[in-house]
Design an enzyme around this catalytic site. Structure first.
Site: not given
Ligand code: 3HC
Length: 704
Positions: A106, A126
């Site tokens: 975004e 999301e």
């Molecule tokens: N917020 C906070 N922490 C996050 C995060 C996020 N968006 N994404 C990842 N993390 C943290 C994980 O909890 C993890 O923490 P840890 O090391 O303490 O366990 C660390 O980052 C690493 O994450 P992964 O183990 O999942 O690492 P990968 O390299 O395997 O994957 C990733 C990375 C593809 C970015 C995966 O973490 C992921 O899919 N994250 C979520 C993405 C997501 O859902 N984003 C949308 C958020 S909601 C949003 O943006 C709302 C907006 O529209 C207003």
């Protein structure tokens, strides 16, 4: 740290996001971006801005840990940040590499230009957290890739490589070499050619037949979304992108976001997101603990479990030697593995070459001597301590020093098994769930003497074979089965007290379990439960007997495999059919026990089954068998069909309110048919309820 760094490269300012590991857009980072934009605006020498992240992530989106806290809305919130960027008077170029997800995408869509590495991971995930993109994603993405594509991405949360969108308005350029160099030269071009400030909000999100398309989308999405409210809200928001002005669409998106973030479904999904990542962490085994190399695996036993376990390693390209006692058993096992791969090829899930390559990694054997080079051996033989003793004694003789010796036992004492060897530090339990090549859960059983590097190796290996590994201490049934025994017990007792088979399964399925407890027992095979109950009655003579189930067991009704159990089955058909024979047995047993059947509500069925899980879970926690409540939830979400949108038994209980759970248990204890003491809440549950704390919060506060 946690913020953004600002520096200049000639007349281009670079804002580098720096909130490892994935540049979650927490408050300090958001502030850093705004500060950077302001600084560039105030410097007349700066003509353009580049926003860049790390190799791993441009940004993984909003910081999920801020959700539900005041920080999430703290200014500058994400919408404010994106407005700053978009309304900057100097062109802003997003330089995208690694993950560009959710709020990260975004933010990029708020920039005037976007350049990307071809393999950057693009997604609006999301919906997987029970929400929808809340910072303009539903309005801007359809404007750059079209409504249909955008809706598919938003509703599924799918991750796509950036190169898929090459040529669309999502990206202005793909960068093959160094990302910053590419972004800087693109920014110089924008400046030298005096290119305009392109704003995605000014584009039109088009669809040739919006009315028909969104009606179709609503029907399709509604049919699969069932217990999840977010997907349909995504459809509403994307429709608004096509049919309404940008600002109106933003309003619709914002309202839906504000509603969804407070739903129990979203809370459960966010809980599961963090719970999944926490399971791999073992407090006294730091993440830098050295691990052992696992290049060769041995599996003992070519039955259903042994073959299923082997397939996991073959899929990961790790050679497996399977040892059986007799040639025909070995042949059957190998044939079963081949059948799985043939099936995958037939369904188009795998190429013939890959299937053959996997089969080429199997070495069938009739001798333990062939295990001498294995780095890990997993036994999947008959569940009897004497049998395990002879297997582990032999393994101790033939396996090389440092080899990990694992048992796939589901109930037996791993410490005792370890004591059969001279290397208890190398012994561990790896409890796979059937079918072992499909089920996501792996319980990793840590014995008293299991070495830390063995634990670290097992957790790493679990990731290689794509399992969710949950650590459990040694106890009868470990986490999952120890708890499920209490749940099944309640279902069986309610059958005696007045509920019907169908009523019990229907109530639990309506709650969201994939299958009710009695259908599940029929599928798994009643013989195991029958044998376990007999052992338990002998060990604990005061235990309440599950007489209906025992009677069906005595009749040889062991479920699907015998054609009848709690239900009856037509040959070759798994449909569970009502069986009046069972009603007769139930009536007889009630008469014998002097039970006057009473009406049992669906609410009682659900509460007794689920709270029995919760109470045992609390005991498991206080005994230190599970590391944390969220690990127990992961066991149930990945291994037992607990509804994901309820977040697992412990999370669910916390949402209901632990005090309410305790009160319900007190009511169940008053039931004249209740076993004295059964509904006594675990100490931990009582304490958490009394202090108004969540399970893991209590453990953390106790350790401080
Ligand atoms: N917020 C906070 N922490 C996050 C995060 C996020 N968006 N994404 C990842 N993390 C943290 C994980 O909890 C993890 O923490 P840890 O090391 O303490 O366990 C660390 O980052 C690493 O994450 P992964 O183990 O999942 O690492 P990968 O390299 O395997 O994957 C990733 C990375 C593809 C970015 C995966 O973490 C992921 O899919 N994250 C979520 C993405 C997501 O859902 N984003 C949308 C958020 S909601 C949003 O943006 C709302 C907006 O529209 C207003």
């Amino acid at each position: 740290m946690n913020t953004a760094h600002y520096d200049t490269h000639g007349n281009v300012a670079v804002i580098r996001l720096d909130n490892p590991p994935v540049n979650g857009l927490g408050l300090p980072l958001r502030q850093g971006i705004v500060d950077g934009i302001k600084k560039a605006e105030g410097d007349s020498a700066i003509k353009a801005v580049v926003i860049i992240g790390s190799d791993r992530a441009f940004s993984g989106g909003a910081d999920i840990s801020e959700f539900g806290t005041p920080k999430m809305l703290g200014e500058p919130n994400l919408l404010t940040v994106i407005n700053y960027v978009e309304s900057s008077s100097k062109p802003v170029v997003a330089a995208i590499g690694g993950a560009c997800m959710g709020g990260g995408l975004e933010l990029a869509l708020g920039c005037h230009y976007r350049v990307s590495k071809p393999d950057a991971q693009i997604s609006l995930p999301e919906v997987k957290l029970g929400i929808l993109p809340g910072a303009g994603g539903t309005q801007r993405l359809p404007r750059v890739i079209g409504a249909e594509h955008a809706l598919n991405m938003i509703v599924s949360g799918a991750v796509m490589p950036a190169k898929m969108f090459n040529g669309s308005a999502l990206f202005d350029e793909m960068v093959d070499g160094d990302l910053l160099d590419g972004a800087l030269s693109f920014a110089h071009k924008v400046v030298s050619e005096n290119l305009p400030l392109k704003k995605v909000r000014n584009l039109k999100a088009k669809h040739a037949n919006p009315e028909g398309f969104f009606m179709f989308a609503r029907n399709t999405v509604g049919a699969v979304a069932k217990n999840y409210p977010a997907p349909l809200k995504c459809v509403d928001a994307v429709e608004a992108a096509v049919t309404k002005p940008f600002d109106k669409g933003m309003e619709i998106e914002r309202e839906a976001f504000a509603h969804l973030i407070n739903t129990s479904e979203s809370k459960a999904l966010r809980h599961a997101f963090f719970a999944e990542r926490l399971t791999s962490k073992i407090p006294d085994v730091p993440s830098d603990t050295p691990t052992r190399d696992i290049k060769q695996v041995g599996v003992i036993g070519a039955g259903t479990m042994g073959t299923g376990i082997s397939i996991n390693f073959l899929n990961a390209g790790i050679p497996v030697t399977i040892v059986e006692m007799k040639q025909d058993g070995l042949d059957r096992g190998i044939a079963a593995i081949r059948k799985v791969y043939e099936g995958r090829v037939k369904k188009g899930k795998m190429t013939q070459e890959k299937a053959e390559a996997a089969m080429a990694l199997v070495t069938p054997s009739l001798t333990y001597d062939d295990l001498k080079n294995a780095d890990l051996v997993i036994e999947a033989v008959y569940e009897e301590m004497g049998v395990k003793e002879s297997v582990f004694k032999k393994l101790d003789e033939v396996c090389k020093p440092g080899a990990i010796l694992a048992s796939n036992t589901s109930t037996l004492d791993v410490d005792k098994i370890a004591s059969f060897t001279k290397r208890p530090q190398d012994v561990i339990g790896l409890h796979f769930f059937s079918p072992a090549n499909i089920m996501q859960l792996l319980e990793v059983i840590r014995g008293k003497e299991t070495a830390k590097d063995v634990m670290a190796t097992a957790m790493k290996l679990a990731k290689t074979i794509r399992k969710t590994a949950v650590v459990s201490g040694v106890c009868d049934g470990f986490i999952g089965n120890r708890m499920i025994n209490q749940y099944s017990r309640e279902a069986l007792l309610m059958l005696q007290e007045g509920a019907t088979v169908q009523q019990i399964d229907k109530a639990i399925e309506k709650f969201g379990f994939a299958m009710g407890p009695l259908r599940m027992a029929d599928m798994a095979g009643g013989d195991i439960g029958f044998a376990i109950r007999k052992r338990q009655y002998a060990e604990n003579p005061n235990m309440k007997k599950m007489v209906v189930a025992d009677r069906l067991g005595e009749m040889g009704r062991f479920g699907q495999k015998t054609g009848s159990g709690f239900y009856r089955y037509e040959p070759g058909n798994r449909n569970a059919l009502h069986d009046p024979e069972v009603d007769k047995v139930v009536d007889e047993v009630r008469k014998e026990l002097g039970i006057t059947p009473r009406k049992i509500s669906s609410q009682e069925i659900v509460e007794r089954c689920v709270y029995a899980l919760v109470n045992e879970g609390a005991r498991i926690l206080e005994e230190g068998i599970a590391q944390r409540a969220s690990d127990i939830d992961m066991v149930y979400l990945t291994g037992y069909g607990f509804p994901v949108y309820r977040g697992g038994p412990m999370h669910y209980a916390e949402e209901v309110g632990l005090l309410n759970v305790v009160r319900a248990m007190e009511t169940f204890a008053q039931n004249p048919d209740a076993e004295p003491g059964f509904w006594e809440p675990a100490e931990l549950l009582k304490k958490c309820a009394a202090e108004g704390k969540r399970f893991d919060e209590y453990a953390t506060s106790k350790n401080q």
